[in-house]
Motif scaffolding. Structure first.
Motif, mmCIF file in Angstrom:
data_model
loop_
_atom_site.group_PDB
_atom_site.id
_atom_site.type_symbol
_atom_site.label_atom_id
_atom_site.label_comp_id
_atom_site.label_asym_id
_atom_site.label_seq_id
_atom_site.Cartn_x
_atom_site.Cartn_y
_atom_site.Cartn_z
ATOM 1 N N LEU A 52 0.864 -1.326 -0.081
ATOM 2 C CA LEU A 52 -0.102 0.016 0.152
ATOM 3 C C LEU A 52 0.923 1.124 -0.158
ATOM 4 C CD1 LEU A 52 -2.721 -0.927 2.672
ATOM 5 C CD2 LEU A 52 -2.926 -1.003 0.153
ATOM 6 N N GLY A 53 2.205 1.188 0.307
ATOM 7 C CA GLY A 53 2.964 2.310 0.459
ATOM 8 C C GLY A 53 2.747 3.335 1.753
ATOM 9 N N LEU A 54 2.122 2.628 2.649
ATOM 10 C CA LEU A 54 2.002 3.485 3.875
ATOM 11 C C LEU A 54 1.840 2.480 4.988
ATOM 12 C CD1 LEU A 54 -1.751 4.448 4.532
ATOM 13 C CD2 LEU A 54 -1.229 3.822 2.032
ATOM 14 N N GLU A 55 2.044 3.211 6.337
ATOM 15 C CA GLU A 55 2.027 2.354 7.534
ATOM 16 C C GLU A 55 0.578 2.333 8.123
ATOM 17 O OE1 GLU A 55 4.351 1.118 9.520
ATOM 18 O OE2 GLU A 55 6.024 1.533 8.244
ATOM 19 N N PRO A 56 0.133 1.163 8.744
ATOM 20 C CA PRO A 56 -1.133 1.226 9.337
ATOM 21 C C PRO A 56 -1.296 2.485 10.200
ATOM 22 C CG PRO A 56 0.001 -0.466 10.230
ATOM 23 C CD PRO A 56 1.203 0.200 9.267
#
Length: 139
Positions: free
Chosen positions: A26-30
């Motif tokens: 996704l290219g992002l952290e949760p």
């Protein structure tokens, strides 16, 4: 009355591995981890035009067997179906169904299906209806 997709929940036996995989894909952290970021039982990401939620739950809480491809298929609209399919496969997803034309002829509806490394099904598609609704909402 159902108002629309809010959260899709997947399961994984190794939440740290799932966090790493989805963070890369996704290219992002949760944005959320419960009870702690270091030892989560639940992780959640928000992304896309409507900040849809993807939750990953520790498999010990599943009410069904976890690990082999199974579950309902949530189709995620993507602009570049070939590119997103290549991206998922390059990060270890398994092809379940190749790109398939839907609706006959030149309807514009095309889908593909993969399983993540934890056995969850991920549907991706070109969906002209999604783009029509998005365009209406932006006016």
């Amino acid at each position: 009355m159902m108002r629309g997709f809010a959260t899709v929940s997947f399961y994984a036996a190794d939440l740290n591995a799932a966090r790493d995989w989805y963070t890369t894909v996704l290219g992002l952290e949760p944005y959320y981890a419960f009870p702690t970021k270091e030892a989560p039982a639940y992780l959640e990401w928000r992304f896309g035009d409507y900040e849809c939620e993807l939750g990953i739950i520790d498999a010990q809480y599943a009410t069904h067997p976890v690990g082999s491809p199974a579950g309902a298929v949530m189709q995620w609209h993507v602009d570049d179906l070939e590119g997103e399919l290549d991206h998922l496969l390059a990060h270890g997803a398994t092809l379940i169904e190749p790109i398939t034309e839907r609706g006959g002829g030149d309807s514009g509806f095309r889908t593909a299906l993969v399983a993540d490394p934890f056995g969850n099904l991920i549907g991706i598609m070109n969906n002209p209806h999604y783009l029509e609704i998005l365009a209406k909402l932006k006016h």
